[in-house]
Every structure is written in C-alpha cells, then in structure tokens.
Design a protein around this motif. Structure first.
Motif, PDB file in Angstrom:
ATOM      1  N   VAL A 199       0.879  -1.176   0.000  1.00  0.00           N
ATOM      2  CA  VAL A 199       0.000   0.000   0.000  1.00  0.00           C
ATOM      3  C   VAL A 199       0.917   1.227   0.000  1.00  0.00           C
ATOM      4  CG1 VAL A 199      -1.853   1.231   1.172  1.00  0.00           C
ATOM      5  CG2 VAL A 199      -1.740  -1.269   1.288  1.00  0.00           C
ATOM      6  N   GLY A 200       1.044   1.860  -1.153  1.00  0.00           N
ATOM      7  CA  GLY A 200       1.991   2.964  -1.266  1.00  0.00           C
ATOM      8  C   GLY A 200       1.608   4.209  -0.501  1.00  0.00           C
ATOM      9  N   ASN A 201       0.327   4.415  -0.290  1.00  0.00           N
ATOM     10  CA  ASN A 201      -0.148   5.638   0.387  1.00  0.00           C
ATOM     11  C   ASN A 201      -0.822   5.308   1.711  1.00  0.00           C
ATOM     12  OD1 ASN A 201      -2.256   4.339  -0.938  1.00  0.00           O
ATOM     13  ND2 ASN A 201      -3.444   6.219  -1.193  1.00  0.00           N
ATOM     14  N   MET A 202      -0.215   4.396   2.461  1.00  0.00           N
ATOM     15  CA  MET A 202      -0.819   3.943   3.719  1.00  0.00           C
ATOM     16  C   MET A 202      -1.073   5.108   4.685  1.00  0.00           C
ATOM     17  SD  MET A 202      -2.024   1.291   5.077  1.00  0.00           S
ATOM     18  CE  MET A 202      -2.223   0.186   6.470  1.00  0.00           C
ATOM     19  N   TYR A 230       3.555  -1.710   8.277  1.00  0.00           N
ATOM     20  CA  TYR A 230       3.119  -0.316   8.228  1.00  0.00           C
ATOM     21  C   TYR A 230       3.000   0.262   9.634  1.00  0.00           C
ATOM     22  CZ  TYR A 230       1.812  -1.869   3.552  1.00  0.00           C
ATOM     23  OH  TYR A 230       1.831  -2.417   2.286  1.00  0.00           O
ATOM     24  N   ASP A 231       3.002   1.563   9.679  1.00  0.00           N
ATOM     25  CA  ASP A 231       2.782   2.274  10.943  1.00  0.00           C
ATOM     26  C   ASP A 231       1.292   2.544  11.087  1.00  0.00           C
ATOM     27  OD1 ASP A 231       2.835   3.803  13.206  1.00  0.00           O
ATOM     28  OD2 ASP A 231       3.882   5.517  12.299  1.00  0.00           O
ATOM     29  N   PHE A 232       0.687   1.962  12.088  1.00  0.00           N
ATOM     30  CA  PHE A 232      -0.761   2.113  12.312  1.00  0.00           C
ATOM     31  C   PHE A 232      -1.077   3.156  13.396  1.00  0.00           C
ATOM     32  CE2 PHE A 232      -0.557  -1.836  10.048  1.00  0.00           C
ATOM     33  CZ  PHE A 232      -1.764  -1.937   9.368  1.00  0.00           C
ATOM     34  N   THR A 233      -0.101   3.929  13.783  1.00  0.00           N
ATOM     35  CA  THR A 233      -0.320   4.936  14.825  1.00  0.00           C
ATOM     36  C   THR A 233      -1.427   5.910  14.400  1.00  0.00           C
ATOM     37  OG1 THR A 233       2.000   4.823  15.485  1.00  0.00           O
ATOM     38  CG2 THR A 233       0.744   6.763  16.184  1.00  0.00           C
ATOM     39  N   GLY A 234      -2.393   6.101  15.283  1.00  0.00           N
ATOM     40  CA  GLY A 234      -3.488   7.019  15.014  1.00  0.00           C
ATOM     41  C   GLY A 234      -4.586   6.462  14.131  1.00  0.00           C
ATOM     42  N   LYS A 235      -4.460   5.234  13.702  1.00  0.00           N
ATOM     43  CA  LYS A 235      -5.472   4.629  12.833  1.00  0.00           C
ATOM     44  C   LYS A 235      -6.426   3.763  13.660  1.00  0.00           C
ATOM     45  CE  LYS A 235      -2.099   4.365   9.032  1.00  0.00           C
ATOM     46  NZ  LYS A 235      -2.516   5.612   8.381  1.00  0.00           N
ATOM     47  N   THR A 236      -7.561   3.459  13.060  1.00  0.00           N
ATOM     48  CA  THR A 236      -8.530   2.550  13.674  1.00  0.00           C
ATOM     49  C   THR A 236      -8.610   1.301  12.821  1.00  0.00           C
ATOM     50  OG1 THR A 236      -9.827   4.375  14.598  1.00  0.00           O
ATOM     51  CG2 THR A 236     -10.937   2.243  14.363  1.00  0.00           C
TER      52      THR A 236
END
Length: 295
Positions: A199-202, A230-236
């Motif tokens: 996913v290039g624009n994760m 990937y960095d999932f910081t701040g994501k749900t």
C-alpha cells in the motif's frame, strides 16, 4: 509823598489785581463743549442673548490673512473639499488596524478507508476450477471471489473504501489438507510470509478494515506480515472474519497484541458465507454491523 501820588499807585495796583483774576476765571460760554456720551444704548434682547454652539468663526478665519502671509505666498484660509455627495471616509487597511487573534481550531481529518483482506482463493492456484466441487465444505472457498473477498466487497459498497488484497509471494496449495498443514507450521514458527504488493499511500488512510479467514484459531500469518509492514499509529483497525465452527477464536486478541497502541474495534464473524450461512443473511449481518459502527 503827595497824597495824590499814593492814590494813583493804589489804583494802579488794584487794576493789575483785577486783570489777573479775569484771565483765570474765564467765562463758561468760552469753555470747550463737554465730550459726547460714547455709551451706546443696549438692546435688552441682544444683551441677554446666549451665543449658540454654532458660530461663524471658520468663515471669519477664511477672510483673515496678514500682509506678511500674503507676501510669503501662504494660504491661511480654511478650504473645504468640494463634494457632490456625502463625504466618504477611507476604511483603514488590515495593516493599520489591530486584527483580533482567533483561537486555533482543531483540524478535522477526513475519513479515508482501506479494506485490506486475505482470502484463500486469491492466495492459491487452481489448475482446473471446473473440477472443484462448489458445494463441498472443504473446497468451495478456494474459488474466486472467496468468502472473505465477498465480505470485503459488501463493506466497500457501504463505505466507499479502497480494496487491497493481501497476497503471499508463495501461493498456498489449493488442496485443503495441504494448505492447513502449511498454515499450522507457519503458526508454530510465528512466520511472516513475504507478500507481493504494498500500500503505497498507507499514511493517507485512518480507518483500516482487516479481513481474514480463521486458520487454526487465529489469522493467517500473512496477515501479521501486513500488520508489521506499516505504521498504524493514530489509525482505527476494524476486523472481519469468515470462519468455521470455531468462530473468531483468538484472532481479535492476537491482532490487538500485534497493535498494542492502536484502536482495534470488535469484529464481525460469519460462518462460511454461502455455505453454512446464506449470502443474503451474511450481507445483512455485515450491513447491520457497519451501521452499528456508524459507517
């Protein structure tokens, strides 16, 4: 001396004295006329009049100029601009006036959704799809679109998110037993299979729907490779699962362990859509679950 001489001398002195008195006391008819009365009669009405606030002082100033000013070419008259209408005042520019300082407003982030899913049908190669028994419990999900991909499509229809298929670089066997054996080995080793595609624009996504089948009571190890990438910081993260009789098992717990500082919501699980659970029922379940999440 002769008495007559004394009388003559006395008479002469008397005449001299009378002449001197006459010069001093001149007749009143020859006196200068008294000065004229310079007091002017006052008009009782004008003497008691209180000056009004409006005076003609500016007009008087307009007509007064000294000879010195005239010689120097100075214009001491009060000149008012000629206008055809009301005098317009120029508004001060923003730089000339103090601007109020507004409190910074919190930025509202637009919700951007990614629907990432792993399905067996897109992680294997079926040499002869016509030979697959669609009604067989152990083989139907091997055909595209696969159980999890169907659920992902319904979520996309409701949310408008972007789809991303999690695909292992080494395909799994299309044979049910062989696939399960490899899955058991990868779980025992906590393997992280290599994936194809990224996913290039994760960073653009703040909501991730994560779909998977239940393999040995948890997610396929390729799903954890995806989470580690990937960095999932701040994501749900919102899980959804197509499973057998064991249900969601430990899959949600393991996802939360892999993302300790990330919000992971409760998952929806459906038992083998289209096989153990009719597709209409499965889709209704997914739609109701999304509504409960306000998506």
């Amino acid at each position: 001396m002769d008495r007559r001489l004394y009388a003559a001398m006395f008479l002469a002195l008397l005449l001299l004295g009378l002449s001197a008195c006459g010069e001093i006391n001149a007749p009143e008819d020859d006196a200068a006329p008294p000065p004229a009365d310079i007091s002017m009669p006052q008009d009782s009405a004008s003497s008691n009049q209180v000056p009004s606030e409006k005076t003609d002082i500016p007009e008087q100033i307009e007509n007064v100029s000294s000879a010195e000013d005239s010689e120097q070419g100075l214009d001491t008259s009060l000149q008012l601009p000629e206008t055809s209408g009301p005098i317009q005042t120029e508004e001060p520019s923003a730089s000339e006036t103090e601007q109020p300082v507004s409190e910074p407003q919190p930025e509202t982030q637009e919700t951007k959704i990614l629907i990432a899913y792993f399905t067996w049908a897109e992680n294997t190669v079926v040499d002869d799809p016509s030979a697959v028994e669609v009604d067989a419990t152990t083989s139907a999900s091997v055909l595209v679109p696969g159980h999890v991909a169907q659920m992902a499509g319904w979520i996309q229809s409701e949310t408008g998110g972007d789809l991303f298929s999690i695909v292992a670089a080494e395909p799994y066997s299309s044979d049910y037993d062989e696939c399960l054996d490899r899955a058991a080995d990868e779980k025992a080793d906590s393997a992280r299979p290599t994936l194809t595609g990224i996913v290039g624009n994760m960073a653009d996504y703040n909501v991730i729907f994560l779909g998977y089948p239940d393999w040995w009571g948890t997610c396929p190890m390729a799903v954890f490779t995806f989470l580690d990438s990937y960095d999932f910081t701040g994501k749900t993260v919102i899980p959804f699962c197509a499973h057998g009789t064991s249900g969601l098992a430990a899959s949600v717990r393991d996802i939360r362990a892999a993302l300790p500082d990330v919000t992971v919501l409760d998952a929806v699980g459906v038992q083998r859509p289209g096989m153990d659970t009719p597709l209409d029922t499965t889709r209704s379940t997914v739609t109701s679950w999304l509504a409960g999440l306000d998506y």
